[in-house]
Write a protein that holds these residues in place. Structure first.
Motif, PDB file in Angstrom:
ATOM      1  N   ALA A  54     -65.406 -29.601   2.337  1.00  0.00           N
ATOM      2  CA  ALA A  54     -64.121 -30.295   2.454  1.00  0.00           C
ATOM      3  C   ALA A  54     -63.346 -30.196   1.140  1.00  0.00           C
ATOM      4  N   SER A  55     -62.125 -30.702   1.165  1.00  0.00           N
ATOM      5  CA  SER A  55     -61.275 -30.664  -0.024  1.00  0.00           C
ATOM      6  C   SER A  55     -61.634 -31.781  -0.983  1.00  0.00           C
ATOM      7  N   PHE A  56     -61.770 -31.453  -2.268  1.00  0.00           N
ATOM      8  CA  PHE A  56     -61.969 -32.494  -3.273  1.00  0.00           C
ATOM      9  C   PHE A  56     -60.741 -33.395  -3.371  1.00  0.00           C
ATOM     10  N   GLY A  57     -59.601 -32.881  -2.927  1.00  0.00           N
ATOM     11  CA  GLY A  57     -58.369 -33.649  -3.041  1.00  0.00           C
ATOM     12  C   GLY A  57     -58.376 -34.935  -2.253  1.00  0.00           C
ATOM     13  N   LYS A  58     -59.152 -34.989  -1.155  1.00  0.00           N
ATOM     14  CA  LYS A  58     -59.122 -36.199  -0.342  1.00  0.00           C
ATOM     15  C   LYS A  58     -59.726 -37.388  -1.086  1.00  0.00           C
ATOM     16  N   HIS A  59     -60.529 -37.135  -2.104  1.00  0.00           N
ATOM     17  CA  HIS A  59     -61.161 -38.224  -2.840  1.00  0.00           C
ATOM     18  C   HIS A  59     -60.197 -38.897  -3.831  1.00  0.00           C
ATOM     19  N   VAL A  60     -59.079 -38.246  -4.086  1.00  0.00           N
ATOM     20  CA  VAL A  60     -58.089 -38.828  -5.001  1.00  0.00           C
ATOM     21  C   VAL A  60     -56.729 -38.947  -4.324  1.00  0.00           C
ATOM     22  N   LEU A  61     -56.735 -38.946  -2.997  1.00  0.00           N
ATOM     23  CA  LEU A  61     -55.478 -39.136  -2.271  1.00  0.00           C
ATOM     24  C   LEU A  61     -54.903 -40.511  -2.568  1.00  0.00           C
ATOM     25  N   THR A  62     -55.712 -41.559  -2.358  1.00  0.00           N
ATOM     26  CA  THR A  62     -55.300 -42.930  -2.652  1.00  0.00           C
ATOM     27  C   THR A  62     -56.508 -43.703  -3.178  1.00  0.00           C
ATOM     28  N   PRO A  63     -56.279 -44.781  -3.905  1.00  0.00           N
ATOM     29  CA  PRO A  63     -57.401 -45.620  -4.369  1.00  0.00           C
ATOM     30  C   PRO A  63     -57.914 -46.518  -3.257  1.00  0.00           C
ATOM     31  N   THR A  64     -59.128 -47.054  -3.454  1.00  0.00           N
ATOM     32  CA  THR A  64     -59.664 -48.003  -2.492  1.00  0.00           C
ATOM     33  C   THR A  64     -58.807 -49.260  -2.465  1.00  0.00           C
ATOM     34  N   LEU A  65     -58.445 -49.683  -1.278  1.00  0.00           N
ATOM     35  CA  LEU A  65     -57.571 -50.845  -1.145  1.00  0.00           C
ATOM     36  C   LEU A  65     -58.347 -52.148  -1.259  1.00  0.00           C
ATOM     37  N   ALA A  66     -59.643 -52.110  -0.962  1.00  0.00           N
ATOM     38  CA  ALA A  66     -60.438 -53.337  -1.013  1.00  0.00           C
ATOM     39  C   ALA A  66     -60.420 -53.952  -2.407  1.00  0.00           C
ATOM     40  N   LEU A  67     -60.646 -53.144  -3.431  1.00  0.00           N
ATOM     41  CA  LEU A  67     -60.761 -53.686  -4.784  1.00  0.00           C
ATOM     42  C   LEU A  67     -59.423 -54.216  -5.307  1.00  0.00           C
ATOM     43  N   THR A  68     -58.335 -53.512  -5.011  1.00  0.00           N
ATOM     44  CA  THR A  68     -57.033 -54.006  -5.462  1.00  0.00           C
ATOM     45  C   THR A  68     -56.631 -55.268  -4.693  1.00  0.00           C
ATOM     46  N   SER A  69     -57.128 -55.397  -3.472  1.00  0.00           N
ATOM     47  CA  SER A  69     -56.860 -56.624  -2.704  1.00  0.00           C
ATOM     48  C   SER A  69     -57.621 -57.803  -3.300  1.00  0.00           C
ATOM     49  N   SER A 415     -80.843 -27.801  17.619  1.00  0.00           N
ATOM     50  CA  SER A 415     -81.670 -28.404  16.582  1.00  0.00           C
ATOM     51  C   SER A 415     -80.769 -29.026  15.511  1.00  0.00           C
ATOM     52  N   PRO A 416     -81.305 -29.941  14.697  1.00  0.00           N
ATOM     53  CA  PRO A 416     -80.503 -30.477  13.583  1.00  0.00           C
ATOM     54  C   PRO A 416     -80.012 -29.380  12.653  1.00  0.00           C
ATOM     55  N   GLU A 417     -80.829 -28.368  12.431  1.00  0.00           N
ATOM     56  CA  GLU A 417     -80.433 -27.263  11.545  1.00  0.00           C
ATOM     57  C   GLU A 417     -79.270 -26.470  12.145  1.00  0.00           C
ATOM     58  N   GLU A 418     -79.300 -26.274  13.458  1.00  0.00           N
ATOM     59  CA  GLU A 418     -78.194 -25.562  14.111  1.00  0.00           C
ATOM     60  C   GLU A 418     -76.908 -26.378  14.047  1.00  0.00           C
ATOM     61  N   LEU A 419     -77.016 -27.680  14.192  1.00  0.00           N
ATOM     62  CA  LEU A 419     -75.826 -28.533  14.094  1.00  0.00           C
ATOM     63  C   LEU A 419     -75.223 -28.455  12.700  1.00  0.00           C
ATOM     64  N   GLU A 420     -76.046 -28.499  11.679  1.00  0.00           N
ATOM     65  CA  GLU A 420     -75.539 -28.399  10.309  1.00  0.00           C
ATOM     66  C   GLU A 420     -74.949 -27.012  10.044  1.00  0.00           C
ATOM     67  N   HIS A 421     -75.569 -25.982  10.583  1.00  0.00           N
ATOM     68  CA  HIS A 421     -75.039 -24.625  10.417  1.00  0.00           C
ATOM     69  C   HIS A 421     -73.671 -24.502  11.081  1.00  0.00           C
ATOM     70  N   GLY A 422     -73.554 -25.025  12.313  1.00  0.00           N
ATOM     71  CA  GLY A 422     -72.276 -24.954  13.009  1.00  0.00           C
ATOM     72  C   GLY A 422     -71.189 -25.726  12.287  1.00  0.00           C
ATOM     73  N   TYR A 423     -71.551 -26.863  11.706  1.00  0.00           N
ATOM     74  CA  TYR A 423     -70.597 -27.668  10.937  1.00  0.00           C
ATOM     75  C   TYR A 423     -70.070 -26.870   9.743  1.00  0.00           C
ATOM     76  N   ALA A 424     -70.956 -26.235   8.998  1.00  0.00           N
ATOM     77  CA  ALA A 424     -70.520 -25.436   7.846  1.00  0.00           C
ATOM     78  C   ALA A 424     -69.701 -24.230   8.308  1.00  0.00           C
ATOM     79  N   TRP A 425     -70.115 -23.622   9.430  1.00  0.00           N
ATOM     80  CA  TRP A 425     -69.401 -22.453   9.934  1.00  0.00           C
ATOM     81  C   TRP A 425     -67.975 -22.784  10.332  1.00  0.00           C
ATOM     82  N   ILE A 426     -67.751 -23.924  11.023  1.00  0.00           N
ATOM     83  CA  ILE A 426     -66.404 -24.215  11.513  1.00  0.00           C
ATOM     84  C   ILE A 426     -65.452 -24.505  10.354  1.00  0.00           C
ATOM     85  N   TYR A 427     -65.957 -25.123   9.293  1.00  0.00           N
ATOM     86  CA  TYR A 427     -65.125 -25.285   8.100  1.00  0.00           C
ATOM     87  C   TYR A 427     -64.809 -23.918   7.492  1.00  0.00           C
ATOM     88  N   GLN A 428     -65.833 -23.054   7.422  1.00  0.00           N
ATOM     89  CA  GLN A 428     -65.628 -21.731   6.832  1.00  0.00           C
ATOM     90  C   GLN A 428     -64.600 -20.935   7.628  1.00  0.00           C
TER      91      GLN A 428
END
Length: 517
Positions: A54-69, A415-428
């Motif tokens: 995934a994009s590293f950018g999503k981690h700095v899109l916005t700050p957590t609202l819980a703490l500022t609240s 299998s769990p391994e196939e699910l993880e492989h498919g997840y990485a493949w669809i992003y790729q």
């Protein structure tokens, strides 16, 4: 024809990720700390490992609202500091030592929260835990904290601080979500490092959702969150006062009450700003609402399609239109210049190994500007977890891997391994050059900005890493966001002149911001 018809015959390229985005800052047990400073509270958002797909950018899109609240409800005689370990500034401060440390605890970084809590408590600080994981697993959390805030922390935080001052701190505090949401104060954004986020204007106008999907954290046992709304003018005032051109609504579903969203759009329209939000696809039941969103500055929506199988959605208890109608509804959003970031869950019981190709093909055929993928994850205390536990399909309870990027249960048809492989493949596949090009908008005028958004967000993690590390996220992105805002303001001036709401002739604007990054 798909470029990659069989994901299981495709090698997955290892993606680059720096160690500091996978490993939290070290906590040195021998490092000297300062004396405890009375009436000083430190609010911490703990580190969590990043997904290289995934994009590293999503981690700095916005700050957590819980703490500022929470900060907004802190008494004036207390000093408040905010610390987000994911901004790569190192370990949280210890000189002076805060009297109180508030930590928000989510499933995937619970282990890190416990490490921080134990470290601060050993040095004389009082540690308070809040967050969803505290509600779902209180007995697990309790040994690491002086007190747990169960439920609405905005109500509980001032009471906890008063009890600390009086020396009467209790082990657990509980609050429901039944109060008047309009009484909650605006988040205290002045404590945030503005340079570190694309926008510090994270807004929440509503709490709750009309769906109660079995896999969603809102279905957590013991969590009762009625749909509550702030007055539209309250939200417009928050947006205006924070001075940012772009806001992100972090509501679970901003469109659960369409009459409310109409009123909110009327309040936001005069601001001439832009925003994005999470909604469900049934918001397109009302075409006039989509037009109102566009006129109010909505540039993108994050939609949890979850699956293209009606059977999967029925099993999850998700109230949604038939999947065969999804394409028409996506076109409606595109007609009004609203980008779509589609969220898809992989690994439902009706998913077979062809789900990855079918999902990718549908996204390309319907030209979704962005897509986000999640492996089905049974969160503790949800109906899905209880079902899978009864079926003995839970593989382990290593919460660090319950991040929607790992298979933590036994799927039915792979299998769990196939699910993880498919997840990485669809992003790729979806963020390959060829797929980005296939998903380009039909209007050629908008293609350059679409390509900029796709490449800057999804294929530039090295760039994002540098921006995050050197506090350059806001300075670099703000001019691009401002350009997008001005383009959208011109677009909606033209849109407002069109009286026929069933035929759109105004060209939609291109954008470099996307809902949810």
């Amino acid at each position: 024809m798909s470029d990659h018809p069989d994901p299981f015959r495709t090698a997955i390229r290892k993606r680059w990720i720096p160690r500091e985005m996978m490993t939290p800052p070290a906590l040195d047990s021998g490092e000297p700390c300062g004396a405890v400073e009375p009436h000083y509270t430190l609010l911490i958002n703990p580190f969590y490992p990043k997904d290289a797909n995934a994009s590293f950018g999503k981690h700095v899109l916005t700050p957590t609202l819980a703490l500022t609240s929470f900060a907004a409800t802190t008494p004036a005689h207390w000093r408040v500091q905010y610390w987000d370990e994911n901004l790569l500034h190192g370990r949280p401060p210890i000189r002076p030592m805060p009297q109180v440390v508030g930590i928000t605890v989510h499933l995937t970084f619970a282990k890190r929260a416990y490490e921080l809590a134990d470290w601060y408590r050993a040095r004389g600080a009082k540690v308070i835990f809040g967050g969803l994981h505290v509600l779902s697993c209180p007995d697990e959390c309790a040994p690491h904290a002086d007190a747990l805030a169960l439920g609405d922390g905005v109500q509980l935080w001032p009471r906890i601080l008063r009890d600390i001052e009086a020396g009467t701190l209790q082990g657990r505090y509980a609050a429901t979500y039944e109060n008047d949401y309009c009484d909650d104060p605006a988040p205290r954004r002045s404590i945030l490092p503005r340079r570190s986020f694309l926008t510090t204007t994270s807004l929440i106008a509503t709490r709750g959702c009309h769906n109660r999907c079995g896999f969603c954290y809102l279905a957590t046992d013991g969590l009762r969150m009625p749909y509550r709304m702030k007055r539209p003018q309250q939200i417009a005032s928050e947006f205006l006062e924070n001075g940012e051109p772009y806001a992100v609504f972090i509501d679970n579903n901003l469109g659960s009450r369409r009459d409310y969203l109409h009123a909110l759009c009327n309040a936001l329209r005069p601001l001439n700003k832009i925003w994005s939000a999470a909604v469900t696809i049934d918001v397109t039941d009302d075409r006039s609402l989509i037009r109102a969103m566009a006129l109010a500055g909505c540039t993108g929506v994050f939609i949890g399609f979850e699956s293209l199988s009606d059977d999967n959605l029925a099993d999850a208890h998700k109230k949604t239109p038939k999947t065969a109608d999804y394409a028409r509804r996506v076109r409606m959003l595109h007609d009004y210049g609203i980008q779509v970031n589609g969220s898809f869950v992989l690994g439902f019981d009706h998913d077979r190994k062809d789900v990855f190709v079918r999902t990718a093909d549908w996204i390309e055929e319907n030209r979704l500007e962005c897509a986000t993928f999640h492996i089905l994850t049974p969160y503790p205390a949800t109906p899905l977890f209880q079902q899978m536990e009864a079926q003995r399909r839970i593989l382990h309870r290593d919460w660090t891997l319950y991040d929607t990027g790992h298979a933590v249960f036994q799927p039915k048809h792979m299998s769990p391994e196939e699910l993880e492989h498919g997840y990485a493949w669809i992003y790729q596949r979806l963020f390959s050059h060829s797929s980005i090009w296939r998903r380009r908008p039909l209007q050629w005028q908008t293609v350059p900005l679409y390509l900029a958004m796709s490449y800057l967000y999804k294929r530039s993690n090295r760039f994002w890493h540098l921006l995050i590390k050197h506090d350059l996220v806001n300075p670099v992105w703000r001019p691009l966001v401002e350009m997008t805002r001005w383009r959208h303001v011109r677009y909606r001036r033209r849109l407002a002149l069109e009286t026929n709401q069933t035929e759109i002739v105004t060209s939609a604007p291109g954008q470099v911001v996307s809902a949810g990054v």
